[in-house]
Design an enzyme around this catalytic site. Structure first.
Site, PDB file in Angstrom:
ATOM      1  N   GLU A   1     -16.292 -70.708 -20.606  1.00 14.23           N
ATOM      2  CA  GLU A   1     -16.086 -69.590 -21.087  1.00 14.23           C
ATOM      3  C   GLU A   1     -16.885 -69.218 -22.549  1.00 14.23           C
ATOM      4  O   GLU A   1     -17.249 -68.227 -22.795  1.00 14.23           O
ATOM      5  CB  GLU A   1     -14.328 -69.281 -21.482  1.00 14.23           C
ATOM      6  CG  GLU A   1     -13.619 -68.884 -20.163  1.00 14.23           C
ATOM      7  CD  GLU A   1     -13.253 -70.271 -19.673  1.00 14.23           C
ATOM      8  OE1 GLU A   1     -12.120 -70.112 -18.588  1.00 14.23           O
ATOM      9  OE2 GLU A   1     -13.813 -71.359 -19.659  1.00 14.23           O
TER      10      GLU A   1
ATOM     11  N   GLU B   1      -8.201 -73.453 -14.439  1.00 19.39           N
ATOM     12  CA  GLU B   1      -7.093 -73.129 -14.989  1.00 19.39           C
ATOM     13  C   GLU B   1      -5.782 -72.974 -13.755  1.00 19.39           C
ATOM     14  O   GLU B   1      -4.686 -73.389 -13.415  1.00 19.39           O
ATOM     15  CB  GLU B   1      -6.946 -72.041 -15.633  1.00 19.39           C
ATOM     16  CG  GLU B   1      -7.657 -72.168 -17.182  1.00 19.39           C
ATOM     17  CD  GLU B   1      -8.119 -71.029 -17.795  1.00 19.39           C
ATOM     18  OE1 GLU B   1      -7.761 -70.892 -19.056  1.00 19.39           O
ATOM     19  OE2 GLU B   1      -8.324 -69.929 -17.055  1.00 19.39           O
TER      20      GLU B   1
END
Length: 259
Positions: free
Chosen positions: A134, A114
């Site tokens: 995640e 990210e």
């Protein structure tokens, strides 16, 4: 100590921002997020900087968020103090006025990917792996992994990383458009400097405005981009100078439609 975790070095028109927590694979905690926000402000304020290189120290670009930093948070703190704050900091990086080049010297995982996605250009060393792991922890990407990454790279590739847990080599990431170039191990900083030098030769005002226009076309922060472009244009007009002068002199403005 946190300010040492995000280091800035300036060489003429090129700045290098290094995430420096190698013993934790450059994983972020709250203090590092704050330091990153401060570093963005510092770089933005230096008008001599025309391009920024973002990299990591050691063998990783960034492993994302430090699990120990958020694992014990309650739901409210996790949502507000961790996810929303981190999202704002990464948005700050993504909207810097100058082009940002991510030099991926090592793995970029979860929040590390990210972070890389907030850059305009990504150059990766051949040995790296990238992905969004995640969901293997029972959580979801929270620092724009399902938002900016979808906008920039497409929904399907993000589905494959988030839902299927796929990890990509540098070569596969380039084929999918996740990175822009792949270079040999140990050479990414030189490649990034060479690219940055190329960018720095171009008109800084044109670069800044072009970055805003591309973001607008891509649907990223469209309202802010449109207002920034409009404000830049208006700031150069004779009408604005007349309006400010009239306010200062306590008289009615006499606008002439001067650009």
């Amino acid at each position: 100590m946190s300010e040492d975790r995000i280091r800035i070095a300036v060489d003429g028109a090129i700045a290098t921002m290094t995430v420096a927590r190698p013993e934790k694979l450059n994983a972020f905690d709250i203090d590092m997020l704050k330091a990153l926000a401060d570093a963005c402000d510092t770089v933005e304020a230096n008008r001599d900087i025309r391009v920024l290189i973002l990299t990591g120290e050691g063998k990783a670009f960034s492993a994302g968020g430090d699990i120990k930093a958020w694992g014990a948070m309650d739901a409210a703190a996790f949502g507000h103090d961790w996810v929303r704050f981190g999202h704002r900091v990464f948005e700050r990086l993504a909207t810097l006025r100058m082009p940002v080049i991510a030099a991926l010297n090592g793995h970029a995982l979860g929040g590390g990917l990210e972070l890389a996605a907030a850059a305009d250009i990504r150059i990766a060393e051949s040995q790296i792996r990238i992905g969004l792991p995640e969901t293997s922890l029972g959580m979801v990407p929270g620092w724009s992994g399902t938002q900016r990454l979808v906008t920039r790279f497409g929904a399907q590739i993000v589905r494959r990383m988030v839902l299927g847990g796929e990890m990509f080599t540098a070569a596969a990431a380039k084929a999918e458009g996740l990175v822009d170039a792949v270079v040999d191990t140990g050479t990414v900083m030189q490649a990034a400097r060479d690219y940055a030098a190329r960018v720095a030769k171009r008109g800084p005002a044109a670069l800044e405005i072009s970055k805003l226009m591309i973001a607008c076309a891509n649907g990223e922060d469209k309202g802010a981009a449109v207002e920034a472009l409009g404000s830049i244009l208006v700031a150069k007009t004779g009408d604005l100078r007349e309006g400010v002068a009239a306010f200062t002199e306590k008289r009615e403005a006499q606008f002439k439609g001067e650009w």
